[in-house]
Design an enzyme around this catalytic site. Structure first.
Site, PDB file in Angstrom:
ATOM      1  N   ASN A   9      37.108   2.845 126.751  1.00 54.54           N
ATOM      2  CA  ASN A   9      37.159   2.356 125.367  1.00 54.54           C
ATOM      3  C   ASN A   9      37.947   1.060 125.410  1.00 54.54           C
ATOM      4  O   ASN A   9      39.164   1.081 125.558  1.00 54.54           O
ATOM      5  CB  ASN A   9      37.852   3.394 124.475  1.00 54.54           C
ATOM      6  CG  ASN A   9      38.101   2.862 123.067  1.00 54.54           C
ATOM      7  OD1 ASN A   9      37.590   1.806 122.684  1.00 54.54           O
ATOM      8  ND2 ASN A   9      38.886   3.587 122.288  1.00 54.54           N
ATOM      9  N   LYS A  11      38.503  -1.046 123.124  1.00 51.77           N
ATOM     10  CA  LYS A  11      39.208  -1.372 121.872  1.00 51.77           C
ATOM     11  C   LYS A  11      38.986  -2.858 121.531  1.00 51.77           C
ATOM     12  O   LYS A  11      37.932  -3.395 121.833  1.00 51.77           O
ATOM     13  CB  LYS A  11      40.684  -1.002 121.987  1.00 51.77           C
ATOM     14  CG  LYS A  11      40.865   0.460 122.433  1.00 51.77           C
ATOM     15  CD  LYS A  11      42.259   0.973 122.317  1.00 51.77           C
ATOM     16  CE  LYS A  11      42.299   2.424 122.779  1.00 51.77           C
ATOM     17  NZ  LYS A  11      43.600   3.048 122.640  1.00 51.77           N
ATOM     18  N   HIS A  96      38.020   7.864 116.283  1.00 51.79           N
ATOM     19  CA  HIS A  96      39.194   7.530 117.090  1.00 51.79           C
ATOM     20  C   HIS A  96      40.434   7.520 116.205  1.00 51.79           C
ATOM     21  O   HIS A  96      40.373   7.107 115.045  1.00 51.79           O
ATOM     22  CB  HIS A  96      39.001   6.169 117.769  1.00 51.79           C
ATOM     23  CG  HIS A  96      40.021   5.933 118.834  1.00 51.79           C
ATOM     24  ND1 HIS A  96      41.300   5.499 118.541  1.00 51.79           N
ATOM     25  CD2 HIS A  96      39.990   6.121 120.175  1.00 51.79           C
ATOM     26  CE1 HIS A  96      41.991   5.418 119.673  1.00 51.79           C
ATOM     27  NE2 HIS A  96      41.219   5.790 120.677  1.00 51.79           N
ATOM     28  N   GLU A  98      42.842   5.597 116.032  1.00 56.52           N
ATOM     29  CA  GLU A  98      43.179   4.282 115.456  1.00 56.52           C
ATOM     30  C   GLU A  98      42.336   4.002 114.216  1.00 56.52           C
ATOM     31  O   GLU A  98      42.798   3.356 113.271  1.00 56.52           O
ATOM     32  CB  GLU A  98      42.998   3.195 116.529  1.00 56.52           C
ATOM     33  CG  GLU A  98      44.116   3.273 117.566  1.00 56.52           C
ATOM     34  CD  GLU A  98      43.727   2.853 118.974  1.00 56.52           C
ATOM     35  OE1 GLU A  98      42.706   2.160 119.136  1.00 56.52           O
ATOM     36  OE2 GLU A  98      44.458   3.228 119.917  1.00 56.52           O
ATOM     37  N   GLU A 168      42.466  13.441 122.265  1.00 51.42           N
ATOM     38  CA  GLU A 168      43.411  12.356 122.497  1.00 51.42           C
ATOM     39  C   GLU A 168      44.670  12.593 121.671  1.00 51.42           C
ATOM     40  O   GLU A 168      44.706  12.248 120.480  1.00 51.42           O
ATOM     41  CB  GLU A 168      42.788  11.016 122.088  1.00 51.42           C
ATOM     42  CG  GLU A 168      41.501  10.695 122.823  1.00 51.42           C
ATOM     43  CD  GLU A 168      41.235   9.202 122.873  1.00 51.42           C
ATOM     44  OE1 GLU A 168      41.078   8.689 123.981  1.00 51.42           O
ATOM     45  OE2 GLU A 168      41.203   8.545 121.816  1.00 51.42           O
ATOM     46  N   GLY A 174      48.297   4.772 124.659  1.00 52.05           N
ATOM     47  CA  GLY A 174      48.925   3.461 124.843  1.00 52.05           C
ATOM     48  C   GLY A 174      50.433   3.518 124.974  1.00 52.05           C
ATOM     49  O   GLY A 174      51.112   2.497 124.907  1.00 52.05           O
ATOM     50  N   SER A 214      46.778   7.424 127.961  1.00 52.43           N
ATOM     51  CA  SER A 214      47.511   6.978 129.157  1.00 52.43           C
ATOM     52  C   SER A 214      46.986   7.594 130.454  1.00 52.43           C
ATOM     53  O   SER A 214      47.746   7.915 131.359  1.00 52.43           O
ATOM     54  CB  SER A 214      49.010   7.241 128.995  1.00 52.43           C
ATOM     55  OG  SER A 214      49.511   6.520 127.878  1.00 52.43           O
TER      56      SER A 214
HETATM   57  P1  13P Z   1      45.089   4.459 126.560  1.00 53.71           P
HETATM   58  O1  13P Z   1      44.341   4.925 127.794  1.00 53.71           O
HETATM   59  O2  13P Z   1      45.337   2.980 126.550  1.00 53.71           O
HETATM   60  O3  13P Z   1      46.316   5.286 126.315  1.00 53.71           O
HETATM   61  O4  13P Z   1      44.105   4.733 125.319  1.00 53.71           O
HETATM   62  C1  13P Z   1      43.482   5.960 125.189  1.00 53.71           C
HETATM   63  C2  13P Z   1      42.461   5.851 124.112  1.00 53.71           C
HETATM   64  O5  13P Z   1      42.785   5.717 122.942  1.00 53.71           O
HETATM   65  C3  13P Z   1      41.047   5.889 124.500  1.00 53.71           C
HETATM   66  O6  13P Z   1      40.219   6.015 123.381  1.00 53.71           O
END
Ligand code: 13P
Length: 251
Positions: A9, A11, A96, A98, A168, A174, A214
Site C-alpha cells: 500500500n 499510500k 483503511h 487512515e 491492521e 507507521g 510495521s
Molecule cells: P506501515 O507498514 O507503514 O506500518 O503501514 C501499514 C499499512 O497501513 C498498510 O496498509
C-alpha cells in the site's frame, strides 16, 4: 484453499515517474521468480494506467487504495470503482484506518464501496483494526468484530468469499511498533472464528487474512509462520523494492 498474499500500500507517496520506476523494479524482480505468495501493489489513482502498461499482472497484481461510494456523477474529485477497473487494476483497498480516521469513512459508506467494487469485478482488500486505546481497554476483539459485521455481513457467501481481509492494528501502522506474532495470530484466529459463525468453516478457512502494521523483512517470516496469518499489507516497506521483496521472500 486460501492464498498467501503480500500486498503493498503505497499510500500518498511517489510521483508518477517515481511510481512507474518502482513498479518496473518490482516487476523485474518477480520475473523468473516463483514466490510462495501472490504479490500485489496498490498505488495512487494517478499511477494506475501507466503502471498497468508496464507490469505483467500474471506476476504482479495491481490495485487502487480507495474508490468512491457513488457510481458516477457530480462528486468533484472522486474516483469511481468503474474508473479504477478501466485502468486495468483488479484490486481495491477499502476501509483503511487512515480513510476511517481522516476522511470519516463509516461502515455505511464502506458497504456502498464494496457493492461498487463487486459490480466492477474489483477484489476488495478490506481493512479492520483497533486503535491503541481500544487495545488498552481490551475492547479490541469487540471493535474488530463490529467492523466486520457492520460492513461485510450483508454480503452473500459468494461475495464474501472474494474479500481479502487485512487486520491492521492502528497503533502498529507507521509507528515501528509491530504487533507480536502471537498478538497477530490471536486476532486472526478470532476473525476466522467470527467468519465461521456467519458463513461456515469452509468460507472461513478459505479467507485470506493479511497482517498490516510495521511489517518488514526482519519480522515478516515470524508473522507469516503463524497458521492464521496469510500474508501482509505493507506500507512503508513497500516503497523500496529490496525490502518489499524481502517480505515477499519471507514465505
Ligand atoms: P506501515 O507498514 O507503514 O506500518 O503501514 C501499514 C499499512 O497501513 C498498510 O496498509
Amino acid at each position: 484453499m486460501r492464498k498467501n498474499i503480500v500486498a503493498g500500500n503505497w499510500k500518498m507517496n511517489t510521483t508518477l515517474q517515481e511510481g512507474v520506476a518502482l513498479a518496473k523494479e518490482v516487476n523485474e524482480a518477480l520475473k523468473g521468480a516463483t514466490p510462495k505468495c501472490d504479490v500485489i501493489i496498490c498505488v495512487p489513482f494517478t499511477h494506475l494506467a501507466s503502471i498497468n502498461a508496464e507490469i505483467d499482472q500474471n506476476k504482479l497484481g495491481l490495485g487502487a487504495e480507495n474508490c468512491a461510494d457513488h457510481k458516477s456523477g457530480a462528486y468533484t474529485g472522486e474516483v469511481s470503482a468503474s474508473m479504477v477497473a478501466s485502468t486495468g487494476a483488479t484490486y481495491v483497498i477499502l476501509g483503511h484506518s487512515e480513510r476511517r480516521q481522516y476522511y470519516g469513512e463509516t461502515s455505511e459508506t464502506l458497504r456502498e464501496k464494496l457493492a461498487l467494487a463487486f459490480e466492477n469485478n474489483l477484489t476488495p482488500i478490506f481493512c479492520i483494526g483497533e486503535v491503541l486505546e481500544e487495545r488498552e481497554n481490551e475492547t479490541h476483539f469487540e471493535v474488530v468484530k463490529k467492523q466486520i459485521e457492520e460492513a461485510l455481513f450483508n454480503l452473500s457467501a459468494e461475495e464474501f468469499g472474494k474479500v481479502i481481509l487485512a487486520y491492521e492494528p492502528v497503533w502498529a501502522i507507521g509507528t515501528g511498533k509491530t504487533a507480536t506474532d502471537d498478538q497477530a495470530q490471536e486476532m486472526h484466529a478470532f476473525i476466522r472464528s467470527v467468519i465461521a459463525e456467519k458463513y461456515g468453516k469452509e468460507v472461513a478457512d478459505n479467507t485470506s487474512i493479511l497482517y498490516g502494521g510495521s511489517c518488514k523483512p526482519s519480522n515478516a517470516a515470524a508473522l507469516f509462520a503463524k497458521p492464521d496469518v496469510d500474508g501482509g499489507l505493507i506500507g512503508g516497506a513497500s516503497l523500496d523494492c529490496a525490502s518489499f521483496m524481502g517480505i515477499v521472500n519471507a514465505f
